[in-house]
Design an enzyme around this catalytic site. Structure first.
Site, mmCIF file in Angstrom:
data_model
loop_
_atom_site.group_PDB
_atom_site.id
_atom_site.type_symbol
_atom_site.label_atom_id
_atom_site.label_comp_id
_atom_site.label_asym_id
_atom_site.label_seq_id
_atom_site.Cartn_x
_atom_site.Cartn_y
_atom_site.Cartn_z
ATOM 1 C CB SER A 67 -0.946 -0.047 1.209
ATOM 2 O OG SER A 67 -1.920 0.949 1.130
ATOM 3 C CG HIS A 114 -5.399 -2.577 0.456
ATOM 4 N ND1 HIS A 114 -4.814 -2.118 -0.704
ATOM 5 C CD2 HIS A 114 -4.780 -1.933 1.484
ATOM 6 C CE1 HIS A 114 -3.885 -1.227 -0.391
ATOM 7 N NE2 HIS A 114 -3.840 -1.097 0.931
ATOM 8 C CG ASP A 153 -6.992 -2.792 -3.048
ATOM 9 O OD1 ASP A 153 -7.579 -2.122 -2.174
ATOM 10 O OD2 ASP A 153 -5.751 -2.886 -3.113
#
Length: 247
Positions: A97, A224, A194
């Site tokens: 991320s 995610h 996601d």
């Protein structure tokens, strides 16, 4: 500014001393090292020297995070990078991320990095843009724990500081504008579904980096936080394979 809350159990930074190949592993926005520790432990088990820094303001309390800037998060990563440089002659960087955003930033700045591994990396999150207009609201709902696997929880904040979103947006923009500076080999993992970072971020990264060696893998069984999800072992296996190829 000193952090005013204790570090949560499981959110501590981790360091594993191994051989002369170092791997820097970064967690994401509002998350903690808990999300990446399984990767760090797996890489250390192969003999690599591994560092998983706790990004400033993370792994404590969301009010701590509210006080930090993206420069603080970069400083945390730089510190981990320096720790590895003192011990290793080859360094790889991997991130989940916003950890992926930080990884890209490091590859743009330090061309000696041997390779990068990106897991649902973020360079633009349109859903966050309206927050720039928000006045008087300090916290929004949590974004953590987007995981498909039942019974697995990410150690992340239960609230997202508005001020922190105002920090990550310009940071992502800067990283995106400089993607052509990334020249090292890149391994990109993207979840087809996601709920935090739009999957097209990974394709954009793939297209804009200058790396001659680059691969993209689609994950169909993870959301995610893929590092804690069904594709965890695949990420570990493919990363180890990727690193061996670059040595």
């Amino acid at each position: 500014m000193a952090e005013s809350y204790p570090v949560l159990e499981g959110a501590e930074p981790f360091y594993f001393e191994g051989n002369s190949v170092g791997i820097l592993v970064s967690h994401g926005f509002t998350g903690s090292t808990q999300s990446i520790r399984p990767l760090g432990e797996a890489y250390a088990a192969e003999g690599y020297t591994v560092c998983g820094p706790r990004l400033k303001g993370h792994g404590t309390h969301h009010e701590d995070m509210e006080q930090t800037t993206y420069h603080d998060w970069l400083a945390s990563i730089e510190e981990g990078f320096q720790w590895l440089k003192e011990r290793c002659d080859k360094i790889f960087v991997t991130g989940l991320s916003m950890g992926g955003t930080l990884t890209l930033y490091m590859a743009e700045k330090y061309q000696e990095i041997r390779g990068i591994v990106l897991i649902n990396a973020a360079i633009e999150i349109p859903a966050m843009e309206p927050v720039l207009q928000l006045e008087g609201t300090r916290f929004l709902d949590a974004i953590g724990s987007d995981i498909k696997k039942p019974g697995v929880t990410e150690l992340a904040y239960e609230k997202t500081p508005v001020q922190s979103i105002k920090e990550i947006l310009p940071f992502m923009k800067t990283v995106k504008e400089n993607l052509s500076k990334v020249i090292c080999p890149a391994l990109i993992f993207v979840s087809d579904e996601d709920h935090v970072v739009p999957p097209d971020n990974s394709r954009t990264i793939y297209n804009l980096i200058s790396s001659e060696t680059k691969e993209i893998y689609h994950m169909k069984e993870s959301y995610h936080v893929a590092t804690l999800d069904n594709d965890q072992q695949m990420i570990i296996d493919k990363t180890l394979e990727f690193i061996k190829k670059q040595l």
